[in-house]
Write a protein that holds these residues in place. Structure first.
Motif, PDB file in Angstrom:
ATOM      1  N   ALA A 199      14.401 -20.405  21.740  1.00  0.00           N
ATOM      2  CA  ALA A 199      12.997 -20.125  22.080  1.00  0.00           C
ATOM      3  C   ALA A 199      12.063 -20.223  20.871  1.00  0.00           C
ATOM      4  CB  ALA A 199      12.882 -18.757  22.751  1.00  0.00           C
ATOM      5  N   PRO A 200      12.394 -19.616  19.713  1.00  0.00           N
ATOM      6  CA  PRO A 200      11.470 -19.732  18.571  1.00  0.00           C
ATOM      7  C   PRO A 200      11.242 -21.169  18.134  1.00  0.00           C
ATOM      8  CG  PRO A 200      13.081 -17.987  18.194  1.00  0.00           C
ATOM      9  CD  PRO A 200      13.540 -18.748  19.394  1.00  0.00           C
ATOM     10  N   PHE A 201      12.294 -22.001  18.156  1.00  0.00           N
ATOM     11  CA  PHE A 201      12.143 -23.387  17.741  1.00  0.00           C
ATOM     12  C   PHE A 201      11.291 -24.171  18.734  1.00  0.00           C
ATOM     13  CE2 PHE A 201      16.114 -22.006  15.763  1.00  0.00           C
ATOM     14  CZ  PHE A 201      15.879 -22.376  14.447  1.00  0.00           C
ATOM     15  N   ILE A 202      11.502 -23.927  20.026  1.00  0.00           N
ATOM     16  CA  ILE A 202      10.725 -24.628  21.043  1.00  0.00           C
ATOM     17  C   ILE A 202       9.251 -24.241  20.958  1.00  0.00           C
ATOM     18  CG2 ILE A 202      10.364 -24.867  23.536  1.00  0.00           C
ATOM     19  CD1 ILE A 202      13.415 -24.484  23.846  1.00  0.00           C
ATOM     20  N   LEU A 203       8.994 -22.937  20.821  1.00  0.00           N
ATOM     21  CA  LEU A 203       7.603 -22.477  20.709  1.00  0.00           C
ATOM     22  C   LEU A 203       6.942 -23.047  19.459  1.00  0.00           C
ATOM     23  CD1 LEU A 203       8.043 -18.735  21.768  1.00  0.00           C
ATOM     24  CD2 LEU A 203       7.000 -20.574  23.107  1.00  0.00           C
ATOM     25  N   PHE A 204       7.700 -23.093  18.370  1.00  0.00           N
ATOM     26  CA  PHE A 204       7.149 -23.655  17.124  1.00  0.00           C
ATOM     27  C   PHE A 204       6.777 -25.122  17.310  1.00  0.00           C
ATOM     28  CE2 PHE A 204       7.908 -26.041  13.193  1.00  0.00           C
ATOM     29  CZ  PHE A 204       6.946 -25.444  12.358  1.00  0.00           C
ATOM     30  N   LEU A 206       6.212 -26.809  20.079  1.00  0.00           N
ATOM     31  CA  LEU A 206       5.223 -27.097  21.116  1.00  0.00           C
ATOM     32  C   LEU A 206       3.828 -26.552  20.796  1.00  0.00           C
ATOM     33  CD1 LEU A 206       7.257 -26.498  24.408  1.00  0.00           C
ATOM     34  CD2 LEU A 206       6.644 -28.673  23.340  1.00  0.00           C
ATOM     35  N   PHE A 207       3.788 -25.367  20.176  1.00  0.00           N
ATOM     36  CA  PHE A 207       2.489 -24.676  20.061  1.00  0.00           C
ATOM     37  C   PHE A 207       2.012 -24.430  18.630  1.00  0.00           C
ATOM     38  CE2 PHE A 207       4.455 -23.261  24.076  1.00  0.00           C
ATOM     39  CZ  PHE A 207       3.499 -23.735  24.960  1.00  0.00           C
ATOM     40  N   VAL A 208       2.928 -24.530  17.669  1.00  0.00           N
ATOM     41  CA  VAL A 208       2.539 -24.248  16.280  1.00  0.00           C
ATOM     42  C   VAL A 208       2.433 -25.539  15.478  1.00  0.00           C
ATOM     43  CG1 VAL A 208       3.118 -23.029  14.166  1.00  0.00           C
ATOM     44  CG2 VAL A 208       3.620 -21.979  16.395  1.00  0.00           C
ATOM     45  N   HIS A 209       3.448 -26.373  15.622  1.00  0.00           N
ATOM     46  CA  HIS A 209       3.536 -27.587  14.801  1.00  0.00           C
ATOM     47  C   HIS A 209       2.912 -28.788  15.503  1.00  0.00           C
ATOM     48  CE1 HIS A 209       5.004 -29.742  11.364  1.00  0.00           C
ATOM     49  NE2 HIS A 209       5.679 -30.602  12.095  1.00  0.00           N
ATOM     50  N   ALA A 210       2.307 -28.566  16.652  1.00  0.00           N
ATOM     51  CA  ALA A 210       1.737 -29.690  17.413  1.00  0.00           C
ATOM     52  C   ALA A 210       0.593 -30.335  16.659  1.00  0.00           C
ATOM     53  CB  ALA A 210       1.257 -29.192  18.767  1.00  0.00           C
TER      54      ALA A 210
END
Length: 210
Positions: A199-204, A206-210
Motif C-alpha cells: 500500500a505505501p508504495f502504490i500510494l507513493f 500514484l499520488f506522491v510521485h506522479a
C-alpha cells in the motif's frame, strides 16, 4: 543422533516459537510508549496546518551596567560564556544562557536558546549593553512535534529515538515470524500482510510521485 531432542523438527519448531514470542513481547514492552507517542505526533504533524496554536511571546529589554558590559568585552565567537558572563546576563534579565554558544561580531552578541516547541533568542549590543530577549512558546503540540523530529532535544533524546526504532524493527520482524507460525488456517493473513507491504508504495507512485 536420530531422534535426539535437540535435532528433532518439533524441538526446533518449539525453540523458534518461544524465541519469537519472547523477543516480541520484550520489544513491544520497550517500544510501547514510544510507538504511541510517535503515532500520535505523526498524526499531529500530518495535520499541523489544521491544529490551531496560539504562541505565547515574552520580550525582555534591559541594559547592562558599565561593569557588566566590560565583562562581556572578552566574549568570543562560538565559545561558551564564562560563569561570570552568564551571571551578568542572568542578573540583568533572569535568563540562564549557560548552555548557549554565542555568535559574535563587531556590533552584537547573539545567543540562540531553542528547545522543543520553544524559540528563544537574545541579542546584546556591544556598544551600549542593550539586551533584547524574546521567547516564543508554541504550546504542547509543538513540543510533541519537535520531540517526534528530535528537534532541539539533545543527544539523550536522540538515543531514545534510536532505541525505539530498533525495538520497533524487532517487534515487526518477530510479529512477521509469529504470523508465519500461526497463519495456517487463517487465509486472510498473507493478503493483509501483502496489502500492508504494498500500500505505501502504490500510494507513493500514484499520488506522491506522479
Amino acid at each position: 543422533m536420530p531422534g535426539s531432542p535437540t535435532t528433532s523438527p518439533s524441538f526446533w519448531g518449539t525453540f523458534w516459537r518461544n524465541q519469537l514470542r519472547q523477543w516480541h513481547w520484550i520489544s513491544s514492552a520497550i517500544s510501547l510508549m514510544g510507538l504511541a507517542l510517535f503515532a500520535v505526533t505523526g498524526f499531529t504533524l500530518n495535520h499541523a496546518s489544521q491544529i490551531e496554536a496560539k504562541p505565547q511571546i515574552v520580550t525582555i529589554e534591559k541594559d547592562l551596567t558599565a561593569e557588566g558590559l566590560a565583562a562581556m568585552a572578552s566574549v568570543a565567537d562560538k565559545t561558551p560564556l564564562t560563569f561570570a558572563q552568564t551571571a551578568v546576563i542572568k542578573t540583568a534579565t533572569g535568563v540562564d544562557v549557560g548552555k548557549s554558544a554565542p555568535d559574535v561580531d563587531d556590533d552584537e552578541i547573539y545567543l540562540a536558546m531553542p528547545q522543543p516547541g520553544i524559540d528563544a533568542t537574545m541579542t546584546i549590543d556591544r556598544h551600549d549593553g542593550h539586551i533584547v530577549y524574546e521567547r516564543t512558546d508554541r504550546g504542547v503540540i509543538a513540543v510533541l512535534n519537535d520531540l517526534h523530529k528530535g528537534r532541539h532535544s539533545g543527544a539523550v533524546w536522540s538515543l531514545f529515538i534510536d532505541l525505539i526504532a530498533v525495538a520497533s524493527v524487532v517487534f515487526s520482524i518477530t510479529g512477521l515470524g509469529l504470523l508465519w507460525l500461526y497463519s495456517k488456517g487463517r487465509r486472510i493473513t498473507w493478503p493483509l500482510v501483502a496489502f500492508g507491504l504494498l500500500a505505501p508504495f502504490i500510494l507513493f507512485l500514484l499520488f506522491v510521485h506522479a
